[in-house]
Design a protein around this motif. Structure first.
Motif, short mmCIF file in Angstrom:
data_model
loop_
_atom_site.label_atom_id
_atom_site.label_comp_id
_atom_site.label_asym_id
_atom_site.label_seq_id
_atom_site.Cartn_x
_atom_site.Cartn_y
_atom_site.Cartn_z
N ASN A 17 0.83 -1.21 0.00
CA ASN A 17 0.00 0.00 0.00
C ASN A 17 0.87 1.26 0.00
O ASN A 17 2.03 1.21 0.39
N LEU A 18 0.29 2.35 -0.40
CA LEU A 18 1.05 3.60 -0.46
C LEU A 18 1.18 4.20 0.94
O LEU A 18 0.23 4.18 1.72
N HIS A 19 2.35 4.75 1.25
CA HIS A 19 2.53 5.41 2.54
C HIS A 19 2.57 6.92 2.36
O HIS A 19 2.37 7.43 1.24
N LEU A 20 2.85 7.62 3.45
CA LEU A 20 2.78 9.08 3.39
C LEU A 20 3.75 9.69 2.37
O LEU A 20 3.45 10.72 1.77
N GLY A 21 4.91 9.05 2.19
CA GLY A 21 5.88 9.52 1.19
C GLY A 21 5.27 9.52 -0.20
O GLY A 21 5.42 10.48 -0.97
N HIS A 22 4.57 8.45 -0.52
CA HIS A 22 3.92 8.38 -1.84
C HIS A 22 2.78 9.40 -1.93
O HIS A 22 2.59 10.03 -2.97
N ALA A 23 2.04 9.54 -0.83
CA ALA A 23 0.93 10.51 -0.82
C ALA A 23 1.49 11.91 -1.09
O ALA A 23 0.89 12.71 -1.81
N TYR A 24 2.67 12.17 -0.54
CA TYR A 24 3.30 13.47 -0.75
C TYR A 24 3.57 13.72 -2.24
O TYR A 24 3.30 14.81 -2.75
N VAL A 25 4.11 12.72 -2.91
CA VAL A 25 4.43 12.86 -4.34
C VAL A 25 3.16 13.25 -5.10
O VAL A 25 3.17 14.17 -5.94
N ALA A 26 2.06 12.54 -4.79
CA ALA A 26 0.81 12.80 -5.50
C ALA A 26 0.28 14.21 -5.19
O ALA A 26 -0.17 14.92 -6.08
N ILE A 27 0.38 14.61 -3.92
CA ILE A 27 -0.11 15.94 -3.55
C ILE A 27 0.76 17.03 -4.18
O ILE A 27 0.26 18.01 -4.72
N PHE A 28 2.06 16.82 -4.14
CA PHE A 28 2.99 17.79 -4.73
C PHE A 28 2.63 18.04 -6.21
O PHE A 28 2.48 19.18 -6.64
N ALA A 29 2.49 16.94 -6.96
CA ALA A 29 2.18 17.08 -8.39
C ALA A 29 0.78 17.67 -8.57
O ALA A 29 0.55 18.48 -9.48
#
Ligand code: MSP
Length: 480
Positions: A17-29
């Protein structure tokens, strides 16, 4: 002609599953995509999943599930998370998609082959399944990959190799001339120093074995494409390269590939090499962000130090999570994030800061103004300092900049006390009080406009409250 803007995230591995680091990438973009849309650019935002890896097969086997069903469930989880975070992607590409992805990846392979850049060679090497790449003995610590904590496997096999070495000079030239911008400067230097020591040819296929997944190498059924060769091509296949190319014509080359620093070499060396070999234009910019860390180490599943963004979404709403990550994670330096810190920031900046200010101002306005405040044009467009910060990918500073204005307005309210003036016996005071309230309403409309890429829902709620001259429902209830 309307300016176009094509932005991509890396495609995520679905074995976990995606963690906060991945969520950050998506939010940043997403913040950047929303910003570029808001300034009138025709924007295309791509994200997706990197599925043709043995890790997926292994993860499915471990829980006794069929890989296709396993993937289906993971991807639904990814999409549920992205929906929860209001990620406004235009397309979610899956590399297992034989219609959307495989024809383009196959065509790209053929181009590389026609250019004489793929050749077969017997190879023996150490393969790290965490990196999905060959590593060398000198990369290891105590015989293990230091990033993934696993002992690499020894492979001896016949593979196709991509003649990346041939493109070293050309890639260097594209980067030094700025034709391919690598931001920030520290990452540009890092890749230039890699290029300085020369690029080696890379293994670009694996022998097909029982139960292996991957795109078949055109004309050679015994081999499947190497997962990074397959994955990198998503940036063009998603636009229809290899079949219907309307989006490709409109949006390629990409304006920005957003990536983490751990995948710099793949994007700033292998990918440009592939594009040059195929005679395709290079992306304009690769933006390389830093990592979310926890306990001093990169947040990652193998380290077991992850924060689950789905859990955060149970405590905070989507805009609050977007705010917390946008403001507190630096795109340029690794940032330590803890749940306690997020909690404090929520109360200080959202409940007591923005939420409180909007409530105070709209309470005054709805009680003492008979009509909605007409908004001047400049309240509805973002200002130059904000534009500059967004253009430089400094979304954390752009967010902090908004909060500076919120703080200034708080000080102004304290100083001028409109809530007293408006109730004064003296008409002059009451007129002055009204003027101040009007200016505060214009100020919160401006705040809402600037917030729109970062906190889209909150921005809408504030603007609606202003237009209707009404109190909005509590934006950010205090958390205990
Ligand atoms: N599948 C490859 C990318 C292929 S792109 C053609 C991959 N996937 S990943 O799921 O492991 O990582 C996706 C992105 O998440 C990468 O950019 C990576 O840098 C980023 N992050 C992973 N952990 C992170 C943090 N702790 N903090 C910030 N970003 C993080 O790599």
């Amino acid at each position: 002609m309307q300016k176009t803007f094509y932005i991509t995230t890396p495609i995520f591995y679905p074995n976990a599953n995606l963690h906060l680091g991945h969520a950050y990438v998506a939010i940043f973009a997403d913040v950047l995509a929303r910003y570029h849309r808001s300034i009138g650019e025709s924007t295309y935002f791509l994200t997706g999943s990197d599925e043709n890896t043995q890790n997926v097969v292994r993860a499915a086997q471990k829980i006794g599930q069929d890989p296709t069903i396993f993937l289906q469930e993971r991807i639904e989880n990814f999409k549920a998370l992205f929906l929860g975070l209001a990620i406004s992607y235009d397309q979610f590409i899956r590399t297992s998609d034989k219609v959307a992805h495989w024809p383009g990846a196959t065509l790209l392979w053929k181009k590389l082959f026609e250019a004489g850049d793929l050749y077969k060679k017997e190879y023996e090497g150490l393969y790290c399944t965490g990196h999905e790449a060959f590593v060398t003995v000198k990369d290891l610590v105590d015989g293990k990959c230091p990033d993934h904590g696993i002992i690499p496997q020894t492979f001896k096999e016949e593979n196709y190799f991509f003649r990346l070495s041939k493109y070293t000079e050309l890639i260097k030239q594209k980067i030094t001339s700025g034709e391919l911008a690598i931001i920030p400067e520290s990452r540009r230097k890092e890749i230039l120093s890699v290029l300085e020591s020369g690029l080696e040819d890379v293994s670009f296929s694996r022998p097909r074995s029982e139960g292996s997944i991957g795109i078949p190498v055109p004309g050679d059924d015994t081999q499947v494409m190497y997962v990074w060769c397959d994955a990198l091509s998503n940036y063009v296949t998603a636009l229809g390269y290899g079949h219907d190319g309307a989006l490709y014509k409109k949006f390629w080359p990409a304006d920005v590939h957003v990536i983490g620093k751990d995948i710099l070499r793949f994007h700033a060396a292998i990918w440009p090499g592939m594009l040059l070999s195929a005679g395709l234009p290079l992306p304009k910019t690769i933006f390389v962000h830093a990592m979310i860390i926890s306990g001093g180490k990169k947040m990652s599943k193998t380290r077991g130090n992850v924060i689950d963004p789905m859990e955060l979404l149970k405590t905070y709403d989507s805009d609050a999570v977007r705010y917390l990550l946008t403001r507190h994670v630096s795109p340029f330096e690794d940032s330590e994030i803890t749940p306690g810190f997020l909690h404090e920031s929520y109360n200080a900046h959202l409940a007591n800061g923005l939420g409180n200010q909007v409530a105070r101002v709209m309470k005054l306005a709805s009680e003492h103004l008979t009509e909605p405040v007409p908004l001047p044009e400049e309240a509805l467009v973002v200002g130059e300092p904000f534009k500059k910060l967004m253009g430089e990918f400094k979304i954390n500073e752009a967010t902090a900049f908004i909060w500076e204005h919120i703080a200034k307005a708080d000080a102004y309210i304290q100083e001028t006390q409109p809530f007293k003036l408006i109730k004064s016996e003296d008409k002059k005071d009451r007129v002055e009080g009204k003027k101040i309230i009007v200016s505060l309403v214009v100020h919160i409309a401006r705040i809402a406009t600037h917030l729109s890429p970062i906190m889209p829902e909150t921005s809408q709620k504030i603007l609606t409250a202003v237009k209707e001259n009404q109190m909005p429902s509590a934006l950010f209830p205090r958390k205990y």
